[in-house]
Design a protein around this motif. Structure first.
Motif, short mmCIF file in Angstrom:
data_model
loop_
_atom_site.label_atom_id
_atom_site.label_comp_id
_atom_site.label_asym_id
_atom_site.label_seq_id
_atom_site.Cartn_x
_atom_site.Cartn_y
_atom_site.Cartn_z
N TYR A 32 55.03 87.68 -0.82
CA TYR A 32 53.79 86.90 -0.80
C TYR A 32 52.98 87.13 0.47
O TYR A 32 51.75 87.20 0.44
CB TYR A 32 54.10 85.40 -0.99
N TRP A 33 53.67 87.27 1.62
CA TRP A 33 52.94 87.55 2.88
C TRP A 33 52.30 88.93 2.84
O TRP A 33 51.20 89.13 3.37
CB TRP A 33 53.87 87.43 4.09
N MET A 42 51.67 80.45 -0.91
CA MET A 42 52.96 80.77 -1.53
C MET A 42 53.91 81.41 -0.52
O MET A 42 55.11 81.14 -0.53
CB MET A 42 52.74 81.66 -2.76
N GLY A 43 53.37 82.26 0.38
CA GLY A 43 54.21 82.84 1.43
C GLY A 43 54.79 81.76 2.34
O GLY A 43 55.91 81.89 2.85
N ARG A 75 48.84 78.99 -7.90
CA ARG A 75 48.49 80.20 -8.66
C ARG A 75 47.36 79.91 -9.64
O ARG A 75 46.44 80.70 -9.82
CB ARG A 75 49.73 80.62 -9.44
N SER A 89 52.79 89.71 -8.21
CA SER A 89 52.12 90.34 -7.07
C SER A 89 51.62 91.73 -7.42
O SER A 89 50.51 92.11 -7.03
CB SER A 89 53.06 90.40 -5.87
N ASN A 118 55.64 78.90 1.30
CA ASN A 118 56.38 78.02 0.41
C ASN A 118 55.68 76.68 0.23
O ASN A 118 56.29 75.61 0.28
CB ASN A 118 57.81 77.81 0.94
N TYR A 130 47.87 83.24 -1.65
CA TYR A 130 49.09 83.94 -1.22
C TYR A 130 49.60 83.41 0.11
O TYR A 130 50.82 83.36 0.33
CB TYR A 130 48.85 85.46 -1.18
N ALA A 165 57.74 86.52 -8.02
CA ALA A 165 56.84 86.91 -6.92
C ALA A 165 56.47 88.38 -7.03
O ALA A 165 55.29 88.76 -6.92
CB ALA A 165 57.51 86.63 -5.57
N LEU A 188 51.16 90.40 0.18
CA LEU A 188 49.96 90.25 -0.65
C LEU A 188 48.86 89.52 0.11
O LEU A 188 47.67 89.82 -0.05
CB LEU A 188 50.31 89.52 -1.95
N THR A 189 49.25 88.56 0.99
CA THR A 189 48.25 87.85 1.78
C THR A 189 47.45 88.85 2.61
O THR A 189 46.21 88.81 2.64
CB THR A 189 48.92 86.83 2.73
N SER A 208 59.24 85.40 -0.09
CA SER A 208 58.22 85.03 0.88
C SER A 208 57.57 86.27 1.50
O SER A 208 56.35 86.33 1.66
CB SER A 208 58.85 84.14 1.96
#
Ligand code: RET
Length: 243
Positions: free
Chosen positions: A17-18, A63-64, A90, A215, A66, A60, A211, A20-21, A14
């Motif tokens: 993903y955050w 996904m971060g 995705r 990423s 979930n 992202y 991930a 990457l956000t 997670s």
């Protein structure tokens, strides 16, 4: 599907993903801010490139948090009866952003619009094959994977041969930015089916590793690619490309 996934991202995945956000969100703001330094007639590549990171920011974010996944029955390290978290969000991202990446490259190369549309259609076939293959639980999933790879080989042919020749005809400066961004694209795009093969396809790696793998690829294929492309276009008048 109300079942929760046995194989799902942990706090570590997670966090990736955050991260990457924020990278995608920050890139979007920077690309748009940079567009303001150019006249409206010279912003086409800024708009295309900012759209790519804008869509990725929301993918992202999902996904971060979930979200944007469905549990799919898999066999993990010879243990059957497990359910893996498959992030379908995705593929929604890729369905929108990979055609935009192709537009960045093919418009740079001055390719005619019927060719651009046709390559985008082949790209859509590739992405949808990846999505359906990821959701299929039997070995038929590798059939979809094979169709998707055939589509990718065709895209590589157009980018590597036809569009490269077209870009070189427009001048050595256009040829140079096309070669740099095109080479980065070819290298990265070939790694996506490998990531898919060990993640959604073969269930060899854990969703946390998935991930990290995707990423790194996405950070290079979207913000880094975009920065190189916009930098390469700094002295090129879009009118020379017929834009
Ligand atoms: C799939 C699986 C089916 C076979 C192939 C694939 C290729 C995917 C690619 C994705 C590129 C994504 C990018 C995203 C964001 O920047 C769908 C994994 C060939 C090439 C560049």
């Amino acid at each position: 599907n109300g079942r929760t996934a046995d194989l799902a991202i942990t706090a570590a995945g997670s966090d990736v993903y955050w991260t990457l956000t924020s990278i995608m969100g920050l890139s979007t703001i920077l690309f748009l801010a940079h567009s303001l330094t150019r006249p409206r007639t010279h912003r086409i590549f800024h708009y295309i490139t900012a759209s790519i990171t804008m869509v990725a920011t929301i993918a992202y974010f999902s996904m971060g948090s979930n979200l944007g996944y469905t549990p799919i029955a898999v066999e993990f390290h010879h243990k059957p009866g497990m359910f893996r978290e498959i992030f379908y969000v995705r593929y929604i991202d890729w369905f929108i952003t990979t055609p935009l990446l192709l537009m960045d490259l093919l418009l740079t190369a001055g390719m005619p619009w019927p060719t651009i549309l046709w390559v985008i259609l082949v790209d859509w076939v590739m992405i949808v094959c990846g999505l359906v293959g990821a959701l299929v639980t039997t070995r038929y999933k590798w059939g979809y994977f094979t169709f998707g790879c055939a589509a990718l080989f065709y895209i590589i042919y157009v980018l590597g041969i036809e569009a490269r020749a077209s870009a070189n005809r427009l001048g050595s400066d256009v040829g140079r930015v096309y070669l740099q961004c095109g080479a980065l694209t070819l290298f990265l795009w070939i790694l996506y089916p490998i990531a898919w093969g060990v993640a959604e396809g073969g269930n060899v790696i854990h969703p946390d590793s998935e991930a990290a793998f995707y990423s790194v690829l996405d950070a290079l294929a979207k913000p880094v690619f975009g920065a190189f492309l916009l930098w390469g276009h700094r002295d090129i008048d879009p009118a020379r490309l017929g834009l």
